[in-house]
Design an enzyme around this catalytic site. Structure first.
Site, short mmCIF file in Angstrom:
data_model
loop_
_atom_site.label_atom_id
_atom_site.label_comp_id
_atom_site.label_asym_id
_atom_site.label_seq_id
_atom_site.Cartn_x
_atom_site.Cartn_y
_atom_site.Cartn_z
N ARG A 46 0.54 -1.07 -0.07
CA ARG A 46 -0.23 -0.32 0.23
C ARG A 46 0.75 1.40 -0.01
NH1 ARG A 46 -1.64 1.59 4.38
NH2 ARG A 46 -2.43 -0.46 5.61
N TYR A 98 -16.87 17.25 -14.93
CA TYR A 98 -17.32 15.34 -15.41
C TYR A 98 -18.09 15.70 -13.78
CZ TYR A 98 -17.65 11.10 -14.35
OH TYR A 98 -17.68 9.73 -14.21
N ASP A 170 -7.54 19.26 -13.83
CA ASP A 170 -8.13 17.77 -14.33
C ASP A 170 -7.39 17.96 -16.69
OD1 ASP A 170 -8.87 15.67 -15.36
OD2 ASP A 170 -10.85 15.69 -13.70
N LYS A 195 -8.28 6.98 -18.94
CA LYS A 195 -8.67 7.80 -20.02
C LYS A 195 -7.88 7.09 -21.40
CE LYS A 195 -12.56 9.07 -17.94
NZ LYS A 195 -13.18 7.81 -18.17
O1 P1T Z 1 -13.64 7.02 -13.42
P1 P1T Z 1 -12.89 7.46 -13.02
O2 P1T Z 1 -11.64 7.27 -13.69
O3 P1T Z 1 -12.64 7.55 -11.65
O4 P1T Z 1 -12.33 9.60 -13.87
C1 P1T Z 1 -12.90 10.11 -12.72
C2 P1T Z 1 -12.86 10.98 -14.31
C3 P1T Z 1 -11.90 12.38 -13.62
N1 P1T Z 1 -12.24 13.38 -14.19
C4 P1T Z 1 -12.56 13.70 -16.22
C5 P1T Z 1 -12.12 14.92 -16.89
C6 P1T Z 1 -13.15 12.28 -15.89
O5 P1T Z 1 -13.66 12.88 -17.47
C7 P1T Z 1 -13.73 11.18 -15.33
C8 P1T Z 1 -13.94 9.85 -16.25
N2 P1T Z 1 -14.99 10.30 -16.68
C9 P1T Z 1 -16.67 9.38 -17.21
C10 P1T Z 1 -17.00 8.10 -16.58
C11 P1T Z 1 -17.07 9.68 -18.91
O6 P1T Z 1 -17.84 9.16 -19.07
O7 P1T Z 1 -17.09 10.65 -18.82
#
Ligand code: P1T
Length: 379
Positions: A46, A98, A170, A195
């Site tokens: 961890r 988001y 972000d 992503k």
């Molecule tokens: O899904 P996760 O890995 O927890 O990430 C969250 C997140 C954070 N910031 C941005 C700009 C994002 O687009 C996302 C996740 N977005 C999607 C799942 C979506 O479909 O837009």
């Protein structure tokens, strides 16, 4: 070193134990110590795991930052970042984030005494008006999800620092190939590695990258104390994905622009949000602070019914949440990624019931156009 070289080599030296050219998946929870207090830098997974550490070094190098931290998801990364602050602190955030980020702020962190205001961060005078004596953080997404508004990162950093705030960006929609917020003055970068960084839609993860040693020490403590770390297998998948980030992003740029131009000319499409189009309100700013316009766009179909018809009719583009993978995804933000945002706030941010978002993949672009053409013909 250049970006593509860093993507392939930074943090990814051959394995010291075996010479393996690829960082191994250290699938272990603990590390044997030679004697009390004597170990090789790893005690418990961890706290640190060599596969995750390699990814953290790699992402720090790509974002041109000093310290990287990998988390179990993008949301876990954003949550960890927000735990740098205390009950009573205030955050100014973009009005077009988001949906999951807004949900975390409004329905989780508010209960712990943090307060949030939302501003259109493309208008810095609105941001300035939202700053209070107890504001500690300005949190922005640029381009924003899903209407592709661009915020001037350098100007936002100047404003933040004038008010003694930290600026967090972000950078998920751009990836470090297309935008370097730390070089533009931001203090903290966050990513959903799910992503573009992973790029192959086969893992969920997140990261925080920053430069300040004191903040890094506190975040390292929080990462270990709260424990939402990225596992070794998922760290390895991101390391593998990142090796091709540069070539993938070049193709995302090219396909994104081609699809945006196709949609902008299409008689059934009312409006296209893509920073590379000549009518995008912040195109000049986008050109200045981004190295390309990326593969994300959204467009207005005019009604929920039209949006549904297109989503039912596409054959190659897949109806799914998420973005940034090699395959093209199409989604309905109002009921998917942004369903957790209050309807009035969605409307204000331009997320209408007729809006569709495309994460343009790197397939042959002619195939994508044929697919969209036949789907649009049905409305
Ligand atoms: O899904 P996760 O890995 O927890 O990430 C969250 C997140 C954070 N910031 C941005 C700009 C994002 O687009 C996302 C996740 N977005 C999607 C799942 C979506 O479909 O837009």
């Amino acid at each position: 070193m250049g970006f593509a070289t860093d993507a392939i080599h930074s943090g990814q030296e051959p394995d010291p134990a075996t010479g393996a050219i690829i960082v191994p998946i250290y699938q272990t929870s603990t590390f044997v110590q030679e004697e009390l207090g004597k170990h090789r830098g790893f005690e418990y997974a961890r706290t640190a795991n060599p596969t995750r550490s390699a990814l953290e070094r790699n992402l720090a190098a790509l974002e041109r930052g000093k310290y990287g931290f990998a988390f179990a998801s993008g949301m876990a990364a954003i949550n960890a970042l927000l735990t740098l602050f205390k009950s009573g602190d205030h955050v100014v955030a973009g009005h077009n984030l988001y949906g999951g980020t807004v949900r975390l702020f409004e329905r989780v962190l508010k209960d712990f005494g943090l307060t949030f205001s939302y501003a259109n961060t493309t208008r810095l005078e609105d941001v300035e008006r939202a700053v209070r004596p107890n504001t500690r953080l300005l949190f922005i997404e640029t381009p924003s999800n899903p209407v592709m508004e661009i915020t001037d990162i350098a100007a936002a950093a100047e404003l933040a620092h004038r008010h003694k705030l930290l600026l967090a960006v972000d950078n998920t929609f751009m990836s470090p190939y297309l935008q370097h917020p730390l070089e533009l003055g931001a203090d903290i970068v966050v990513h959903s590695t799910t992503k573009y960084l992973n790029g192959h839609s086969d893992g969920v993860g997140g990261a925080v990258i920053l430069n300040d040693p004191a903040l890094a020490e506190r975040l390292r403590f929080l990462q270990n104390a709260a424990g939402a770390v990225l596992g070794p297998m998922d760290s390895w998948l991101v390391l593998r994905g990142v090796k091709t980030l540069a070539v993938r992003m070049r193709q995302h740029n090219e396909n994104g622009m081609t699809i945006a131009q196709f949609l902008a000319k299409h008689p059934k499409v009312k409006n296209v949000h893509y920073p590379g189009l000549p009518d995008h309100p912040q195109r000049q700013l986008a050109k200045r602070q981004m190295a390309g316009f990326g593969g994300m766009l959204s467009f207005e179909t005019g009604s929920l019914e039209n949006a549904k018809t297109i989503l039912k009719s596409v054959r190659l583009c897949s109806l799914a949440e998420s973005l940034g993978g090699v395959e093209t995804l199409i989604s309905h933000p109002a009921s998917m990624s942004h369903a957790s945002v209050a309807a009035a706030d969605r409307e204000r941010g331009g997320i209408t019931d007729g809006l569709l978002r495309i994460s343009v993949g790197i397939e042959d672009v002619e195939d994508l156009i044929s697919d969209l053409e036949q789907a649009l013909a049905k409305i």
